[in-house]
Design a protein around this motif. Structure first.
Motif, PDB file in Angstrom:
ATOM      1  N   THR A 214      13.037 -42.952  36.225  1.00 44.37           N
ATOM      2  CA  THR A 214      14.137 -43.299  37.134  1.00 44.37           C
ATOM      3  C   THR A 214      14.604 -44.736  36.891  1.00 44.37           C
ATOM      4  OG1 THR A 214      12.464 -43.900  38.747  1.00 44.37           O
ATOM      5  CG2 THR A 214      13.465 -41.726  38.988  1.00 44.37           C
ATOM      6  N   PHE A 215      15.883 -44.953  37.183  1.00 44.52           N
ATOM      7  CA  PHE A 215      16.444 -46.283  36.997  1.00 44.52           C
ATOM      8  C   PHE A 215      16.122 -47.177  38.181  1.00 44.52           C
ATOM      9  CE2 PHE A 215      19.967 -44.205  34.337  1.00 44.52           C
ATOM     10  CZ  PHE A 215      19.323 -44.542  33.161  1.00 44.52           C
ATOM     11  N   GLY A 216      16.015 -48.463  37.923  1.00 43.86           N
ATOM     12  CA  GLY A 216      15.855 -49.432  39.005  1.00 43.86           C
ATOM     13  C   GLY A 216      17.210 -49.810  39.581  1.00 43.86           C
ATOM     14  N   THR A 217      17.192 -50.655  40.612  1.00 43.35           N
ATOM     15  CA  THR A 217      18.440 -51.148  41.206  1.00 43.35           C
ATOM     16  C   THR A 217      19.082 -52.153  40.258  1.00 43.35           C
ATOM     17  OG1 THR A 217      17.461 -50.914  43.374  1.00 43.35           O
ATOM     18  CG2 THR A 217      19.426 -52.296  43.220  1.00 43.35           C
ATOM     19  N   ARG A 218      20.395 -52.056  40.098  1.00 40.50           N
ATOM     20  CA  ARG A 218      21.065 -52.912  39.113  1.00 40.50           C
ATOM     21  C   ARG A 218      21.882 -54.010  39.760  1.00 40.50           C
ATOM     22  NH1 ARG A 218      24.876 -48.799  39.833  1.00 40.50           N
ATOM     23  NH2 ARG A 218      27.004 -49.559  39.981  1.00 40.50           N
ATOM     24  N   THR A 219      22.164 -55.031  38.996  1.00 37.67           N
ATOM     25  CA  THR A 219      23.146 -56.033  39.389  1.00 37.67           C
ATOM     26  C   THR A 219      24.263 -56.003  38.354  1.00 37.67           C
ATOM     27  OG1 THR A 219      22.094 -57.719  38.052  1.00 37.67           O
ATOM     28  CG2 THR A 219      21.410 -57.573  40.361  1.00 37.67           C
ATOM     29  N   GLU A 220      25.390 -56.592  38.714  1.00 32.84           N
ATOM     30  CA  GLU A 220      26.511 -56.675  37.775  1.00 32.84           C
ATOM     31  C   GLU A 220      26.794 -58.157  37.558  1.00 32.84           C
ATOM     32  OE1 GLU A 220      30.025 -54.679  39.127  1.00 32.84           O
ATOM     33  OE2 GLU A 220      31.228 -55.384  37.440  1.00 32.84           O
ATOM     34  N   THR A 221      26.776 -58.608  36.301  1.00 29.91           N
ATOM     35  CA  THR A 221      27.034 -60.022  36.022  1.00 29.91           C
ATOM     36  C   THR A 221      28.396 -60.193  35.373  1.00 29.91           C
ATOM     37  OG1 THR A 221      24.678 -60.429  35.788  1.00 29.91           O
ATOM     38  CG2 THR A 221      26.141 -62.107  34.897  1.00 29.91           C
ATOM     39  N   LYS A 222      29.173 -61.114  35.927  1.00 31.83           N
ATOM     40  CA  LYS A 222      30.538 -61.368  35.437  1.00 31.83           C
ATOM     41  C   LYS A 222      30.671 -62.774  34.860  1.00 31.83           C
ATOM     42  CE  LYS A 222      33.070 -58.439  38.729  1.00 31.83           C
ATOM     43  NZ  LYS A 222      33.786 -57.590  37.770  1.00 31.83           N
ATOM     44  N   ASN A 223      31.848 -63.057  34.347  1.00 36.16           N
ATOM     45  CA  ASN A 223      32.177 -64.380  33.806  1.00 36.16           C
ATOM     46  C   ASN A 223      31.411 -64.703  32.524  1.00 36.16           C
ATOM     47  OD1 ASN A 223      33.653 -66.797  33.852  1.00 36.16           O
ATOM     48  ND2 ASN A 223      31.902 -67.901  34.690  1.00 36.16           N
ATOM     49  N   LEU A 224      31.456 -63.779  31.588  1.00 42.36           N
ATOM     50  CA  LEU A 224      30.770 -63.958  30.313  1.00 42.36           C
ATOM     51  C   LEU A 224      31.830 -64.107  29.224  1.00 42.36           C
ATOM     52  CD1 LEU A 224      28.275 -61.101  31.084  1.00 42.36           C
ATOM     53  CD2 LEU A 224      27.755 -63.546  31.102  1.00 42.36           C
ATOM     54  N   ASN A 225      31.898 -65.324  28.624  1.00 42.12           N
ATOM     55  CA  ASN A 225      33.027 -65.605  27.731  1.00 42.12           C
ATOM     56  C   ASN A 225      32.691 -65.615  26.248  1.00 42.12           C
ATOM     57  OD1 ASN A 225      34.501 -66.019  30.083  1.00 42.12           O
ATOM     58  ND2 ASN A 225      33.860 -68.155  30.161  1.00 42.12           N
ATOM     59  N   SER A 226      31.467 -65.274  25.905  1.00 47.73           N
ATOM     60  CA  SER A 226      31.113 -65.234  24.484  1.00 47.73           C
ATOM     61  C   SER A 226      29.903 -64.329  24.308  1.00 47.73           C
ATOM     62  CB  SER A 226      30.777 -66.639  23.977  1.00 47.73           C
ATOM     63  OG  SER A 226      29.571 -67.085  24.566  1.00 47.73           O
ATOM     64  N   PHE A 227      29.678 -63.889  23.078  1.00 48.58           N
ATOM     65  CA  PHE A 227      28.504 -63.055  22.817  1.00 48.58           C
ATOM     66  C   PHE A 227      27.231 -63.822  23.147  1.00 48.58           C
ATOM     67  CE2 PHE A 227      30.938 -60.365  19.520  1.00 48.58           C
ATOM     68  CZ  PHE A 227      31.326 -59.481  20.519  1.00 48.58           C
ATOM     69  N   LYS A 228      27.239 -65.119  22.864  1.00 49.81           N
ATOM     70  CA  LYS A 228      26.045 -65.923  23.133  1.00 49.81           C
ATOM     71  C   LYS A 228      25.776 -65.972  24.634  1.00 49.81           C
ATOM     72  CE  LYS A 228      25.956 -68.877  19.107  1.00 49.81           C
ATOM     73  NZ  LYS A 228      27.012 -69.743  18.560  1.00 49.81           N
ATOM     74  N   ALA A 229      26.842 -66.167  25.420  1.00 47.52           N
ATOM     75  CA  ALA A 229      26.678 -66.205  26.872  1.00 47.52           C
ATOM     76  C   ALA A 229      26.134 -64.860  27.363  1.00 47.52           C
ATOM     77  CB  ALA A 229      28.016 -66.516  27.548  1.00 47.52           C
ATOM     78  N   ILE A 230      26.633 -63.779  26.782  1.00 46.45           N
ATOM     79  CA  ILE A 230      26.167 -62.447  27.188  1.00 46.45           C
ATOM     80  C   ILE A 230      24.668 -62.310  26.915  1.00 46.45           C
ATOM     81  CG2 ILE A 230      26.316 -59.982  26.608  1.00 46.45           C
ATOM     82  CD1 ILE A 230      29.377 -60.484  26.205  1.00 46.45           C
ATOM     83  N   ALA A 231      24.245 -62.728  25.715  1.00 46.52           N
ATOM     84  CA  ALA A 231      22.824 -62.619  25.364  1.00 46.52           C
ATOM     85  C   ALA A 231      21.967 -63.470  26.306  1.00 46.52           C
ATOM     86  CB  ALA A 231      22.617 -63.032  23.911  1.00 46.52           C
ATOM     87  N   ARG A 232      22.432 -64.681  26.592  1.00 45.09           N
ATOM     88  CA  ARG A 232      21.663 -65.561  27.492  1.00 45.09           C
ATOM     89  C   ARG A 232      21.601 -64.978  28.900  1.00 45.09           C
ATOM     90  NH1 ARG A 232      23.728 -70.213  24.294  1.00 45.09           N
ATOM     91  NH2 ARG A 232      25.733 -70.090  25.356  1.00 45.09           N
ATOM     92  N   ALA A 233      22.739 -64.456  29.383  1.00 46.63           N
ATOM     93  CA  ALA A 233      22.782 -63.906  30.737  1.00 46.63           C
ATOM     94  C   ALA A 233      21.854 -62.694  30.858  1.00 46.63           C
ATOM     95  CB  ALA A 233      24.214 -63.519  31.105  1.00 46.63           C
ATOM     96  N   ILE A 234      21.791 -61.888  29.812  1.00 44.10           N
ATOM     97  CA  ILE A 234      20.913 -60.708  29.849  1.00 44.10           C
ATOM     98  C   ILE A 234      19.450 -61.137  29.952  1.00 44.10           C
ATOM     99  CG2 ILE A 234      20.018 -58.813  28.400  1.00 44.10           C
ATOM    100  CD1 ILE A 234      22.933 -58.337  27.517  1.00 44.10           C
ATOM    101  N   GLU A 235      19.066 -62.102  29.130  1.00 45.91           N
ATOM    102  CA  GLU A 235      17.677 -62.570  29.176  1.00 45.91           C
ATOM    103  C   GLU A 235      17.343 -63.140  30.554  1.00 45.91           C
ATOM    104  OE1 GLU A 235      15.329 -61.871  27.138  1.00 45.91           O
ATOM    105  OE2 GLU A 235      16.898 -60.886  25.972  1.00 45.91           O
TER     106      GLU A 235
END
Ligand code: ADP
Ligand code: ZN
Ligand code: MG
Length: 476
Positions: free
Chosen positions: A208-229
């Motif tokens: 089963t999946f856990g509860t998720r959050t949604e993250t916005k304001n990601l302006n580059s692939f690097k920012a996306i990778a950092r935000a995910i971690e």
């Protein structure tokens, strides 16, 4: 930490479409422009104004859907998503909830681990909102409606990704496909492609999946990778300390490498969606789909096969060059002129990539003409300039698209291929460096490198190194 956790990620990707005019009016979609100059009663939400759908927007959406293996919803329609915000003058956004234009697709991604399909739940069309400008100086907020009504598609994936690497591969794949189609330039830094990251964690092995959050304001692939971690760690910390993850929307601050809660997650019902009564359903006929299919470009996979056959390039080169349509276009046009695929490929893979990095640019930003690159290759082939000078000239082509023939002429960069002139310089260098000459005769072959360097210096870098070498060997 004793438990093993798995990250589960689904993306909502917004892409601004390349149509010249907005989705429901004739205003320009051009980026920039003085505030509120690309506006009319429709895109500023004046009472009584009526939207008229831009056909080009539907064509782009269908083209992206076909390229991502979606089923086209041949009877789709628009809905109103109701909410108040100062950048949204109608108090609703025209979007699609019940019958999105494309459904049930998927794209294949390749990572270290191999190939995998990320499923696409749907692609829907909608209008963009205006832009708020917060003026701290005057202590007020201003609104610019130039972006209001710019057409968007939103591509919603299934929660199929498990790491930042997979997310980046998926986004690269979407970007590539959409750029090849010409449906958008997909620039994360300018906002023509925006990705919201839905992320949850669960214990490894859990079904089963856990509860998720949604993250916005990601302006580059690097920012996306950092935000995910960061978000993965934040959620694991919560679970490890016995707390619950709250379903919410978070905003990423890339300079602080930290996200904060923006608002609790709203449901579709909070928006009171209902079919937009001002717009008729869109019927997408078999013939229309067939026509859009017929106009699809050669995509990357096909292009790679053709390059192998036609240009006989190494796989590595083909992989690099076809990553961007822009680069592939330059490659093909330059080869058509100079007929030397490997040399064109080298200039693109080595110097072009280096300069792109140095200028923090993307391949889609390349603006030099293939003719000038082809001319530069001819200049080096005919030994009119040596390789160091060629690099210097290429930088000018990259930056200002100069004509290399004229540039070399005007700056006196032509290589000196006149043996007589070169011979006398080499003789002078030999006479002036008896120590190196002696070293050379005592078997220190490296000494010749120094003498080549000295000669080159005398010639102000414009000599042909091979020729200097030959002359030195002869005269020593
Ligand atoms: P909503 O209706 O609230 O917008 P959706 O079911 O449409 O939610 O999902 C929105 C996005 O969130 C999709 O990209 C989906 O893949 C992703 N998603 C849904 N559930 C999860 C989860 N548990 N973990 C990570 N991502 C998820
Ligand atoms: Zn308008
Ligand atoms: Mg949803």
């Amino acid at each position: 930490m004793s438990k093993q956790y798995e990250t589960v990620i689904g993306l909502e990707v917004h892409v601004e479409l390349a149509s010249k005019t907005k989705i429901f009016c004739g205003c320009s979609t051009a980026f920039g422009g003085a505030p509120n100059t690309h506006t009319c009663p429709v895109c500023t939400g004046m009472p009584g104004s009526l939207p008229v759908l831009n056909k080009q927007v539907v064509e782009y959406a269908v083209a992206v859907g076909l390229a991502t293996n979606c089923t086209i919803n041949q009877n789709c329609k628009f809905d109103r998503k109701n909410y108040f915000y100062p950048d949204n003058p109608q108090n609703y956004q025209i979007s699609q909830l019940y019958q999105p234009v494309c459904i049930n697709g998927g794209v294949e991604i390749t990572t270290e681990a191999g190939k995998k399909t990320v499923r696409i739940h749907e692609i829907h069309m909608e209008e963009d909102a205006g832009k708020l400008v917060h003026d701290d100086w005057e202590d007020c907020s201003l609104v610019d409606f130039n972006r209001s009504g710019v057409p968007l598609i939103e591509i919603v994936s299934e929660p199929d990704m498990r790491s930042a690497e997979e997310v980046i591969a998926y986004l690269e794949k979407l970007r590539q496909t959409i750029q090849y189609l010409g449906a958008s330039d997909c620039k994360l830094n300018e906002g023509s492609m925006r990705a919201d990251v839905n992320l949850s964690v669960r214990e490894a092995g859990s079904e089963t999946f856990g509860t998720r959050t949604e993250t916005k304001n990601l302006n580059s692939f690097k920012a996306i990778a950092r935000a995910i971690e960061a978000e993965r760690e934040r959620q694991i910390d919560l679970l490890e300390s016995g707390e619950a993850v709250i379903q919410e929307t978070r905003r990423w601050d890339d300079t602080k490498e930290y996200s904060y809660a923006m608002r609790s997650k709203e449901d579709a019902q909070d928006y009171r969606y209902f079919p937009d009564p001002d717009l008729v359903p869109i019927i997408i006929s078999d013939e229309w789909i067939a026509k859009i299919k017929e106009n699809q470009p050669e995509f990357r996979e096909q292009k790679m096969l053709r390059y192998k056959e036609e240009y006989d390039l190494p796989d590595y080169d083909i992989d690099q060059i076809t990553q961007s349509k822009k680069m592939a276009d330059i490659f093909e046009a330059a080869v058509a002129i100079c007929n030397n695929p490997k040399k064109v490929s080298n200039w693109l893979m080595v110097e072009t990539m280096r300069l792109l990095k140095e200028h923090d640019m993307e391949p889609e930003d390349l603006s030099f003409s293939p003719e000038n690159l082809a001319k530069l290759i001819s200049l080096t082939d005919s030994k009119a300039i040596n390789s160091n000078v060629a690099k210097e000239v290429f930088e000018k082509i990259f930056e200002e698209d100069i004509d290399p023939e004229r540039y070399v002429e005007e700056h006196g960069l032509k290589a000196v291929n006149d043996e007589g002139e070169l011979r006398s310089v080499v003789e002078r260098v030999i006479a002036a460096n008896p120590k190196s000459v002696e070293d050379y005769h005592n078997g220190k072959t490296k000494a010749i490198g120094f003498l080549v360097g000295q000669t080159m210096k005398e010639m102000k870098g414009k000599a042909n190194p091979g020729m200097i070498n030959d002359l030195l060997k002869e005269l020593l």
